[in-house]
Design a protein around this motif. Structure first.
Motif, mmCIF file in Angstrom:
data_model
loop_
_atom_site.group_PDB
_atom_site.id
_atom_site.type_symbol
_atom_site.label_atom_id
_atom_site.label_comp_id
_atom_site.label_asym_id
_atom_site.label_seq_id
_atom_site.Cartn_x
_atom_site.Cartn_y
_atom_site.Cartn_z
ATOM 1 N N ARG A 109 0.826 -1.220 0.000
ATOM 2 C CA ARG A 109 0.000 0.000 0.000
ATOM 3 C C ARG A 109 0.856 1.264 0.000
ATOM 4 O O ARG A 109 0.458 2.294 -0.552
ATOM 5 C CB ARG A 109 -0.932 0.010 1.210
ATOM 6 C CG ARG A 109 -2.110 -0.944 1.105
ATOM 7 C CD ARG A 109 -3.072 -0.715 2.269
ATOM 8 N NE ARG A 109 -4.112 -1.713 2.351
ATOM 9 C CZ ARG A 109 -5.240 -1.697 1.658
ATOM 10 N NH1 ARG A 109 -5.450 -0.710 0.801
ATOM 11 N NH2 ARG A 109 -6.138 -2.646 1.802
ATOM 12 N N ARG A 110 2.030 1.197 0.607
ATOM 13 C CA ARG A 110 2.897 2.372 0.691
ATOM 14 C C ARG A 110 3.374 2.825 -0.693
ATOM 15 O O ARG A 110 3.714 3.995 -0.879
ATOM 16 C CB ARG A 110 4.105 2.061 1.582
ATOM 17 C CG ARG A 110 3.779 1.825 3.053
ATOM 18 C CD ARG A 110 3.526 3.123 3.804
ATOM 19 N NE ARG A 110 4.693 3.961 3.833
ATOM 20 C CZ ARG A 110 5.661 3.876 4.746
ATOM 21 N NH1 ARG A 110 5.601 2.951 5.703
ATOM 22 N NH2 ARG A 110 6.691 4.710 4.721
ATOM 23 N N LEU A 111 3.429 1.904 -1.651
ATOM 24 C CA LEU A 111 3.947 2.232 -2.980
ATOM 25 C C LEU A 111 2.899 2.136 -4.085
ATOM 26 O O LEU A 111 3.167 2.517 -5.221
ATOM 27 C CB LEU A 111 5.123 1.310 -3.313
ATOM 28 C CG LEU A 111 6.380 1.487 -2.449
ATOM 29 C CD1 LEU A 111 7.452 0.475 -2.846
ATOM 30 C CD2 LEU A 111 6.928 2.898 -2.559
ATOM 31 N N LEU A 112 1.719 1.625 -3.756
ATOM 32 C CA LEU A 112 0.680 1.456 -4.775
ATOM 33 C C LEU A 112 0.002 2.793 -5.077
ATOM 34 O O LEU A 112 -0.301 3.562 -4.163
ATOM 35 C CB LEU A 112 -0.377 0.462 -4.269
ATOM 36 C CG LEU A 112 -1.333 -0.115 -5.310
ATOM 37 C CD1 LEU A 112 -0.605 -1.118 -6.192
ATOM 38 C CD2 LEU A 112 -2.522 -0.785 -4.618
ATOM 39 N N PRO A 113 -0.234 3.116 -6.346
ATOM 40 C CA PRO A 113 -0.960 4.346 -6.683
ATOM 41 C C PRO A 113 -2.341 4.367 -6.016
ATOM 42 O O PRO A 113 -2.976 3.323 -5.853
ATOM 43 C CB PRO A 113 -1.087 4.268 -8.207
ATOM 44 C CG PRO A 113 0.043 3.404 -8.639
ATOM 45 C CD PRO A 113 0.199 2.383 -7.551
ATOM 46 N N GLU A 114 -2.799 5.541 -5.642
ATOM 47 C CA GLU A 114 -4.087 5.664 -4.958
ATOM 48 C C GLU A 114 -5.265 5.558 -5.916
ATOM 49 O O GLU A 114 -6.398 5.347 -5.488
ATOM 50 C CB GLU A 114 -4.139 6.994 -4.196
ATOM 51 C CG GLU A 114 -3.129 7.078 -3.053
ATOM 52 C CD GLU A 114 -3.233 8.374 -2.291
ATOM 53 O OE1 GLU A 114 -4.117 9.201 -2.648
ATOM 54 O OE2 GLU A 114 -2.456 8.576 -1.353
ATOM 55 N N SER A 115 -5.013 5.729 -7.195
ATOM 56 C CA SER A 115 -6.099 5.651 -8.174
ATOM 57 C C SER A 115 -5.542 5.165 -9.504
ATOM 58 O O SER A 115 -4.337 4.983 -9.666
ATOM 59 C CB SER A 115 -6.767 7.029 -8.346
ATOM 60 O OG SER A 115 -5.822 7.980 -8.816
ATOM 61 N N GLY A 116 -6.443 4.970 -10.454
ATOM 62 C CA GLY A 116 -6.040 4.539 -11.785
ATOM 63 C C GLY A 116 -6.432 3.099 -12.053
ATOM 64 O O GLY A 116 -6.808 2.350 -11.153
ATOM 65 N N SER A 117 -6.345 2.701 -13.313
ATOM 66 C CA SER A 117 -6.685 1.340 -13.713
ATOM 67 C C SER A 117 -5.498 0.424 -13.460
ATOM 68 O O SER A 117 -4.370 0.734 -13.836
ATOM 69 C CB SER A 117 -7.070 1.310 -15.196
ATOM 70 O OG SER A 117 -5.990 1.783 -15.994
ATOM 71 N N GLY A 118 -5.758 -0.715 -12.801
ATOM 72 C CA GLY A 118 -4.667 -1.602 -12.432
ATOM 73 C C GLY A 118 -4.839 -3.025 -12.917
ATOM 74 O O GLY A 118 -5.955 -3.502 -13.145
#
Length: 207
Positions: free
Chosen positions: A33-42
């Motif tokens: 979670r510390r490095l994952l983007p907060e939004s966008g298509s994944g």
């Protein structure tokens, strides 16, 4: 594809690991979670049973195991049965690609990272969580791999090796987080920057 056979035959046993080892699972999730983007298509590649992608809101998953894909679908992910080296998506489709404890099972890591690069939008991010081969935990996995139905054919990498593979695939701007500092994690751990101490490392790089 031989590395996927154990997951097809022992899907429930694999999924149960996250229940039995809940503290390690939560610690790994925190680091991601510390490095994952907060939004966008994944997209999660090697999504397994969806334990990470479903809670992280990734949305789309890829896995070669039919039984794994079914469990991930039950957890709300849109699934494709495919391998990391041949992703069934057009160029520049996703804002980020996630891989969690998956790269050790890929047949061709270099090709898999090239495919991730291809399906990412410009300035998209790749986030990889893996067991650091050089850590105490990594050494335990290597010593026990011959007796493990899941890791028998796994290839473990060091943090430096993963970074080198990413650079060769064209990625840049690296950030690292680490967790699982103790053997036999009994309590949830906080993530720290960098690598070299924790058994589980997360790296983020940009296209």
């Amino acid at each position: 594809m031989a590395k996927a056979e154990a997951f097809e035959g022992f899907t429930r046993e694999y999924d149960e690991w996250f229940v039995v080892n809940d503290s390690a699972y939560v610690s790994e999730m925190r680091a991601i979670r510390r490095l994952l983007p907060e939004s966008g298509s994944g997209l999660e590649v090697g999504v397994g049973t969806g334990r990470f992608g479903a809670l992280l809101g990734v949305g789309v998953g890829v896995d070669p195991s039919h039984k794994m894909a079914c469990l991930s679908k039950d957890r709300g992910l849109k699934m494709c049965e495919a391998v990391a080296e041949d992703l069934p998506f057009p160029d520049a489709t996703f804002d980020f690609v996630l891989m969690v404890t998956a790269i050790c099972f890929f047949d061709d890591l270099e090709r898999a990272l090239s495919e991730a690069y291809r399906v990412l939008m410009p300035r998209g991010a790749i986030i990889i969580g893996f067991i650091d081969r050089e850590s105490g935990l990594g050494q335990q996995y290597r010593l026990k791999k011959e007796r493990s139905r899941f890791y028998q054919n796994a290839i473990f990498y060091s943090a430096e090796e993963v970074a080198a593979y990413l650079k060769r695939a064209g990625f840049h701007v690296f950030g690292f987080m680490q967790t699982l500092f103790q053997s036999g994690v009994l309590e949830e751990e906080q993530a720290r920057n960098g690598f070299g101490e924790g058994g589980f490392v997360v790296v983020r790089a940009e296209r």
